[in-house]
Scaffold this active site. Structure first.
Site, PDB file in Angstrom:
ATOM      1  N   CYS A  68       0.865  -1.177   0.000  1.00 33.60           N
ATOM      2  CA  CYS A  68       0.000   0.000   0.000  1.00 33.60           C
ATOM      3  C   CYS A  68       0.900   1.226   0.000  1.00 33.60           C
ATOM      4  O   CYS A  68       1.714   1.390   0.921  1.00 33.60           O
ATOM      5  CB  CYS A  68      -0.899  -0.012   1.234  1.00 33.60           C
ATOM      6  SG  CYS A  68      -1.895   1.474   1.476  1.00 33.60           S
ATOM      7  N   CYS A  98      -0.700   3.966  -6.393  1.00 33.55           N
ATOM      8  CA  CYS A  98      -1.621   3.226  -5.528  1.00 33.55           C
ATOM      9  C   CYS A  98      -1.710   1.819  -6.087  1.00 33.55           C
ATOM     10  O   CYS A  98      -1.862   1.641  -7.306  1.00 33.55           O
ATOM     11  CB  CYS A  98      -2.997   3.895  -5.510  1.00 33.55           C
ATOM     12  SG  CYS A  98      -4.273   2.952  -4.620  1.00 33.55           S
TER      13      CYS A  98
END
Length: 259
Positions: free
Chosen positions: A73, A183
């Site tokens: 992440c 992302c």
């Protein structure tokens, strides 16, 4: 140590794009994947909230005996990995937007970064951005609204396409020739992104680089698995079905975790 699993966590399903690259490069490694989808998206949370969630995820994976943890992440990496590395006695692999290769290869000297607010406003992203920004224009664009749609499996929806056009067209108008996906959810949008930017823009994500770094660290610490048949555990604290949607090509099962 070689028999212990690699732990991977993300704010949701996006980190499966990283898991797939790791599994492809390291097919003998056991893995445990934790999707904290109940708290997605991380990109809209405070830095302290992101840190606390990252600690919780890490301690769950360590409780499962993981030998190495991949923070799959970007937002969690940029806000929490320094603390995690200082606090826990296992190697951590983080994920940052791949600004360096984009900056080095850009001909127009204009690159775009599509990322969450939590990543774009972090100190680590700011440091990396400054390091490679000499002579380069970096266009930062928050991908607001994309993560919830991806989590819901609406990858090819008109809502996603409209948001992407809204975000990418102005970046192209400024001469962007490289787009960095900041992302881990966003690689699932690459087919739609390519329809918008065509072959005028090269797209970079971090999946393959993260897998190579994971392999390197395992070998460096003499923790790489031998020729064993690997097993994979997937956990979601929101919807096992949502996570399983991204894993249909693999013979794995997803368990709901009240976490």
């Amino acid at each position: 140590m070689s028999l212990q699993p690699i732990g991977i966590f993300d704010s949701g399903v996006g980190g499966t794009s990283i898991w797939k690259e790791i599994h492809k490069l390291l097919p003998n490694e056991h893995t445990i994947y934790l999707a904290d989808s109940a708290n997605a998206p991380y990109g809209e949370k405070s830095a302290d909230d992101i840190l606390q969630l990252s600690i919780k995820n890490t301690e769950f994976l360590l409780g499962q005996g993981c030998k190495l943890i991949v923070v799959a992440c970007n937002t969690a990496t940029t806000n929490a990995i320094a603390y995690l590395r200082e606090t826990y006695d296992v190697p951590f692999i983080g994920i940052e937007p791949a600004i360096k290769p984009a900056a080095l290869n850009s001909i127009s000297k204009t690159i775009g970064v599509l990322a969450t607010k939590g990543t774009l406003t972090s100190a680590l992203f700011n440091t990396t951005s400054k390091k490679y920004s000499e002579g380069i224009t970096i266009i930062e664009q928050e991908g607001e609204g994309l993560v919830p749609l991806i989590e819901a499996g609406k990858i090819e929806s008109s809502e996603v396409k409209n948001l992407l056009e809204q975000y990418l067209n102005p970046m192209m108008a400024k001469g962007m020739d490289y787009l960095v996906l900041g992302c881990t959810h966003y690689p699932y949008l690459i087919p739609l992104i390519k329809e918008i930017v065509t072959d005028k823009v090269a797209i970079i994500d971090s999946g393959e680089a993260v897998a190579k770094q994971t392999k390197s660290i395992l070998e460096q610490h003499k923790m790489a698995a031998n020729k064993q048949k690997s097993s994979h555990q997937f956990y979601s604290n929101k919807s096992a079905e949502e996570l399983n949607y991204f894993l249909t090509a693999y013979e794995v099962s997803v368990t709901y975790l009240d976490f």
